[in-house]
Design an enzyme around this catalytic site. Structure first.
Site, PDB file in Angstrom:
ATOM      1  N   LYS B  82       3.980   5.769  -9.486  1.00 54.99           N
ATOM      2  CA  LYS B  82       5.176   4.923  -9.422  1.00 54.99           C
ATOM      3  C   LYS B  82       5.084   3.851 -10.502  1.00 54.99           C
ATOM      4  CE  LYS B  82       7.798   2.130  -6.033  1.00 54.99           C
ATOM      5  NZ  LYS B  82       7.778   1.580  -4.654  1.00 54.99           N
ATOM      6  N   SER B 157      11.971   2.332  -2.118  1.00 62.00           N
ATOM      7  CA  SER B 157      12.031   2.238  -3.557  1.00 62.00           C
ATOM      8  C   SER B 157      11.219   3.293  -4.312  1.00 62.00           C
ATOM      9  CB  SER B 157      11.538   0.856  -3.992  1.00 62.00           C
ATOM     10  OG  SER B 157      10.173   0.713  -3.675  1.00 62.00           O
ATOM     11  N   SER B 181       9.008   1.562   1.700  1.00 60.46           N
ATOM     12  CA  SER B 181       9.310   2.164   0.401  1.00 60.46           C
ATOM     13  C   SER B 181       8.555   3.454   0.079  1.00 60.46           C
ATOM     14  CB  SER B 181       9.054   1.150  -0.719  1.00 60.46           C
ATOM     15  OG  SER B 181      10.155   0.296  -0.859  1.00 60.46           O
TER      16      SER B 181
END
Ligand code: ZN
Lengths: 101, 484, 491
Positions: B82, B157, B181
């Site tokens: 990420k 996210s 997330s």
């Protein structure tokens, strides 16, 4: 505890955010909705409840005072938007704040 | 050689094939790169793909002996990271414009651990700007779509990581979870995602959103793979004062277990498909001999309000360093204050600004007690809810989210509605306990996630427990038709 | 004009003498090329986290204990937030409501010699900021500034006094005593010119009969003054300025002021009303700092002798109070004294020589007691020669100077210069006889009771021996000879 435009601009100044006039209105609306929503917490009886100030370890580990490698000055400054004499260059600092633009 | 393409394999299988010498790391990596080239234009999972670096690393590993391959648990395995986790030699953006051309001079601890374990880092995945969001629509840089339905969001996210794993661009990805997330996009994309106990995984090199809530965790297509990745990244770190040593893992008996079903998590507003599949999963657990126990977590309804004070407060502080001085973008101004304000005004997106303002207000003179301190007290009550519950039950099982992946653009304008989607996941962050989302099945073509919660430090036990249910579920049929 | 009482509180920042910074492994050494002592942590890069340097905590605890503070077994760190280019994270990791040490004091003694306890409200640990180099003459007309982060993250303690000080002189005494205490602890270089010790002074005037809280008085903060002398000057100026404002019926504005060394005046920097909201909150990246009470107790027991105890000891040994004060306030001098007196019994003689001739020579050469070319052993050897009668006081001064010049020992100098004192009566007798013979009138004066006449004759003998005769021996020989050869003939 509705926030006024003036209060939002004050908070924005603290956070170094410059809000344009067309940003201000929707932001004020959103913030006030969120503040209204979170005000439900005031209903709880929190007498004698300790705040959770730390999430994990109950004790900070301590580090030995032994030097570790620093970055080279080139690495340290390579991401700098403006660098002069191996230092980060910033525009002039007005003591009272800004003279505006 | 196998008849299926290599990109369809799980991580542990790829690793085994590589160790046995059945396939080369280069074959594995190029297969995944080809898949990315074919599919990612429509999915948009990646912000950056390091083709040259990944192939070079694969070739390097192909020189290793079988023993060298074996002693590194992820050798030969492509992994995505990420993009709020810093990597040397690749850009790191946090999905924001404000980082500009930033390239980190250091690797996050999890990245160091991945490299030591032989993982081949393929690239960086998209996210909501600074991980603030639940749809990845708040990325300032790219759009990510749900591989199950390209008109829908992947969640967020960690939407890029979830989409990358579900679209089989990589078998493993790292996400970060501050209020759900990892688990929410895992649920929306039908994969396994796990948020470890706070402190289990070093945060050093994770661009902080809310420091007391953030945890990095694994995302994969099976519990076995997620556990494999978890074991690589977990453990104490001399760079992170909040990271816990591996000692003190909490164990749970082999079962049958008492499984808590909190009534507050089955209220109104739950999607019918989510309810049906969650209840079916609970029935399976009962069928396996476990006892389902209805429990109460009475402060659940306060969790969102609590979270939306603590997280923005910490975020407002953590994001102050993006000031145009030492790295990232700068908007020139003729004096310092003007430069600061223009940089941050142009560099941050609307959702980030909203949260910075909210957090700054919550910490400002005269409001600290009413907002931040009050929220931290309610947080204590939420932790106590779980402490009490785990005296009665071994695990808690809930839906991961009240709904399935929503359509893109659907929740743009309503922050409260967006925040309420986190209602089942934020409690684990507030309480610091581990949570795992696994697929509960597919309803009307969209995956539904089942969330397991365990007591703090029972991370391994949590994987073990969820792994017993996995074979009882319908096997996932991964979305293939995402080629543009 | 005298209806106001001066209220002063001081905030002193002291950089701790650690090898590395407070939260990262970069060197904390002063100097270095710009940004060479930096790493991701002290540059405030995205993703970095602090890890506490245990030596900084040890030094801070040592300081707090020496200032009579209670040290918390559990304290915590907080973020103090403001934007400035020398503060990389835009927050300083500091301690807010649970400081490491609290409730201490420093004792000062004024001209009237009455001891006064000045409260130390708190001692807390925090990180230093970096350094700005302004392009231009002054900040006001600079075209920009260059940021060097070598100092960013160096460990500091902030020592906050209670508002117990009532004059610029008391402020000076407090700072002098505080610096003396810290100097015995090996916690800091304490160089104000390098910024390793810095002082902010809060000055306000309390009207007679004012019963409210001191916090409510409009307070002016004089920032970052670079010497104790200038703190005193700045306060003196500020007291006059505020008094005149009030006399003119004007209001004192709460503000921050700088001090101009050249003019001796303070000048307004910024009004604090608006910008000063630091939004403190607990540092989530650092769990509480937990110290073992036993360790704290051991640290307290392990403190060295501190100025108060040293003063009492010196005075008890018969050292004059003034001299004791000079020794105590200069740790190097005191240590010199200790080494010397360990080798030499006459402590007053050591003190006299150290504080007069030795001091003069050291100062003239820009040395200090710690690095002076004449070590305590050397001084002691010289004093031994005086005590043995080999050197007169005057000769010894000459020898000491020569020791500084040449780096030789006292006995080498004496030997090279042929300086040793004549102690042999036989060698002096003939000169004595000659002087008596040449000065019959003076001899008569002496015999008629003028003692002064003898001093003249001693001087004559000394002159002829180039000062090397031992004066009391000369004195004795003169008396004996007059007694024997002149007093008799008078009968
Ligand atoms: Zn550093």
């Amino acid at each position: 505890m509705e926030l006024s435009d003036r209060e939002i601009l004050h908070v924005a100044r603290l956070a170094r955010l410059r809000l344009t006039a067309d940003e201000l209105q929707p932001l004020r609306q959103d913030l006030n909705r969120v503040l209204d929503y979170v005000s439900q917490l005031q209903r709880l009886d929190l007498d004698g409840v300790e705040p959770t100030l730390h999430a994990a370890n109950d004790q900070a580990p301590l580090r030995e005072d032994v030097e570790a490698a620093s970055l080279s000055v080139a690495e340290a400054t390579k991401n700098g938007p403006k660098v002069a004499q191996h230092m980060f260059l910033v525009p002039r600092i007005m003591e009272g704040g800004s003279d505006g633009e | 050689m196998a008849s299926k393409p290599l990109w369809t394999y799980e991580a542990h299988t790829l690793h085994d094939l590589f160790c046995e010498g059945a396939v080369s790391a280069e074959e594995i990596v190029t297969s995944h790169l080809a898949r990315i080239r074919a599919v990612d234009a429509s999915v948009g999972a990646f912000l950056y793909v390091d083709e040259a670096g990944a192939v070079a690393e694969a070739r390097r590993q192909d020189q290793w002996s079988a023993a060298e391959r074996r002693e590194r648990p992820l050798s030969g395995v492509p992994v995505a990271v990420k993009d709020n986790i810093v990597t040397q030699g690749m850009p790191t953006t946090a999905g924001s414009k404000i980082l500009g051309e930033f390239v980190s001079p250091y690797d996050a601890t999890v990245v160091v651990k991945l490299k030591q374990a032989g993982a081949v880092i393929i690239g960086k995945t998209n996210l909501d700007e600074f991980a603030m969001g639940s749809s990845t629509e708040h990325s300032a840089l790219a759009e990510t779509r749900n591989p199950w339905d390209l008109s829908r969001v992947p969640g967020g996210s960690s939407g890029g990581s979830a989409a990358a794993v579900a679209a089989q661009l990589v078998p493993l990805a790292l996400g970060s979870d501050t209020g759900g997330s990892i688990r929410q996009p895992s649920s929306y994309c039908g994969i396994v995602g796990m948020k470890p106990t706070y402190g289990r995984v070093s945060r050093y090199g994770l661009i902080a959103f809310a420091s007391s809530l953030d945890q990095i965790g694994p995302m994969a297509r099976s519990i076995r793979d997620a556990r494999l990745l978890y074991h690589v990244i977990q453990g104490a770190d001399r760079h992170d004062s909040t990271a816990l040593s591996s000692a003190g893992d909490r164990t749970v008996s082999g079962g049958p277990w008492r499984i808590g079903v909190p009534r507050e998590y089955f209220g109104e507003g739950m999607d019918a498909g989510v309810r049906r599949l969650t209840e079916a999963a609970l029935e399976r657990l009962r069928g396996m001999g476990h006892a389902l126990v209805e429990i109460s977590l009475p402060h659940t309804s306060y969790a969102i309000a609590t979270y939306y004070l603590i997280a923005p407060a910490e975020a407002s502080s953590n994001l102050s360093r993006f000031d145009g001085v030492r790295y990232g973008m700068r908007a020139e101004g003729r004096d310092l204050l003007t430069m600061y304000e223009k940089t941050r005004d142009e560099g941050f997106g609307a959702e980030v600004k909203r949260r910075i303002l909210l957090g700054t207000h919550a910490l400002s003179a005269g409001y600290y007690d009413a907002y931040y301190l009050t929220a931290q007290k309610v947080r204590t009550l939420i932790r106590q809810d779980f402490d009490k519950a785990f005296q009665e039950v071994d695990f808690i099982v809930t839906p991961t989210t009240p709904d399935v992946a929503f359509r893109r653009g659907e929740r743009d304008d309503d922050p409260i509605k967006m925040y309420l989607g986190d209602v089942y996941t934020v409690t684990a962050n507030l309480a610091g306990i581990p949570g795992l989302s696994m697929p509960a099945g597919v309803a009307d073509g969209l995956p539904v996630g089942l969330q397991w919660l365990a007591p703090g430090l029972a991370d391994t036990a949590l994987f073990d427990a969820a792994a017993t249910l996995e074979p009882q579920m319908e096997p996932m049929v991964w979305p293939m038709g995402v080629e543009a | 004009m005298s209806q106001y009482q001066v209220i002063i509180g001081l905030e002193v920042h002291v950089e701790l003498k650690t090898a590395t910074k407070l939260f990262c492994g970069c060197s904390a050494a002063f100097g270095g090329d710009p940004n060479t002592h930096t790493c991701p942590v002290c540059l405030g890069m995205p993703g970095v986290l602090p890890v506490i340097n245990q030596e900084a905590i040890r030094l801070a605890v040592r300081s707090a204990l020496a200032l009579n503070c209670t040290v918390r077994a559990v304290s915590k760190f907080d973020r103090k937030q403001y934007f400035y280019p020398d503060l990389p994270k835009a927050y300083q990791i500091s301690q807010y409501d649970q400081p490491l040490g609290e409730y201490g004091w420093v004792t000062i003694r004024g001209a009237d010699d009455a001891a006064k306890k000045i409260g130390v409200r708190r001692v807390h640990v925090e990180e230093d900021a970096g350094k700005l180099n302004h392009l231009g003459q002054r900040l006001g007309d600079a075209t920009g500034s260059l940021v060097d982060l070598n100092r960013a993250g160096v460990p500091l303690i902030e020592i906050v006094s209670e508002p117990d000080l009532r004059s610029a002189e008391e402020a000076r005494l407090y700072l002098t005593e505080l610096r003396a205490v810290l100097s015995y602890l090996d916690v800091s270089d304490l160089r104000m010119e390098e910024g390793s010790m810095r002082c902010d002074a809060n000055v306000s005037l309390r009207p007679e009969g004012f019963a409210g809280s001191l916090e409510d008085l409009p307070r002016v903060e004089i920032k970052n003054v670079n010497s104790i002398r200038n703190v005193q000057r700045g306060i003196e100026y500020e007291v006059i300025r505020q008094t005149e404002l009030l006399a003119a019926g004007e209001r004192i504005v709460k503000e921050t002021r700088g001090f101009d060394d050249a003019t001796g005046k303070t000048y307004s920097q910024r009004s604090k009303e608006e910008a000063n909201d630091y939004r403190y909150f607990p540092e989530p990246d650092l769990p509480p700092l937990v110290l073992d009470p036993q360790w704290i107790a051991d640290m307290k027991r392990g403190l060295p002798a501190l100025p108060d105890a040293i003063r009492a000891d010196l005075v008890g040994r018969g050292i004059p109070e003034k001299d004791a004060e000079v020794l105590v306030l200069d740790r190097e001098a005191y240590e010199y004294w200790r080494e010397a007196t360990a080798l030499f019994q006459d402590e007053r003689l050591v003190t006299n020589w150290m504080l007069s001739d030795l001091s003069r020579l050291i100062n003239a050469r820009g040395e200090s007691f710690a690095n002076s070319g004449v070590r305590p052993e050397g001084l002691v050897e010289l004093l031994g020669l005086i005590q043995a009668g080999t050197l007169s006081g005057r000769m010894a001064k000459e020898v000491l100077e020569a020791m500084f010049e040449s780096g030789q020992t006292a006995s080498q100098v004496v030997k090279d210069k042929g300086l040793s004192q004549i102690t042999d009566a036989g060698a002096i007798q003939s000169i004595v006889d000659q002087v008596l013979h040449d000065n019959p009138a003076v001899v008569q004066d002496f015999l008629s009771g003028k003692e002064k006449a003898l001093a003249f004759m001693v001087g004559q003998v000394m002159k002829q021996t180039r000062g090397q005769a031992k004066p009391d021996l000369v004195n004795q020989l003169l008396r004996d000879s007059i007694q024997k050869n002149y007093a008799a003939s008078q009968d």
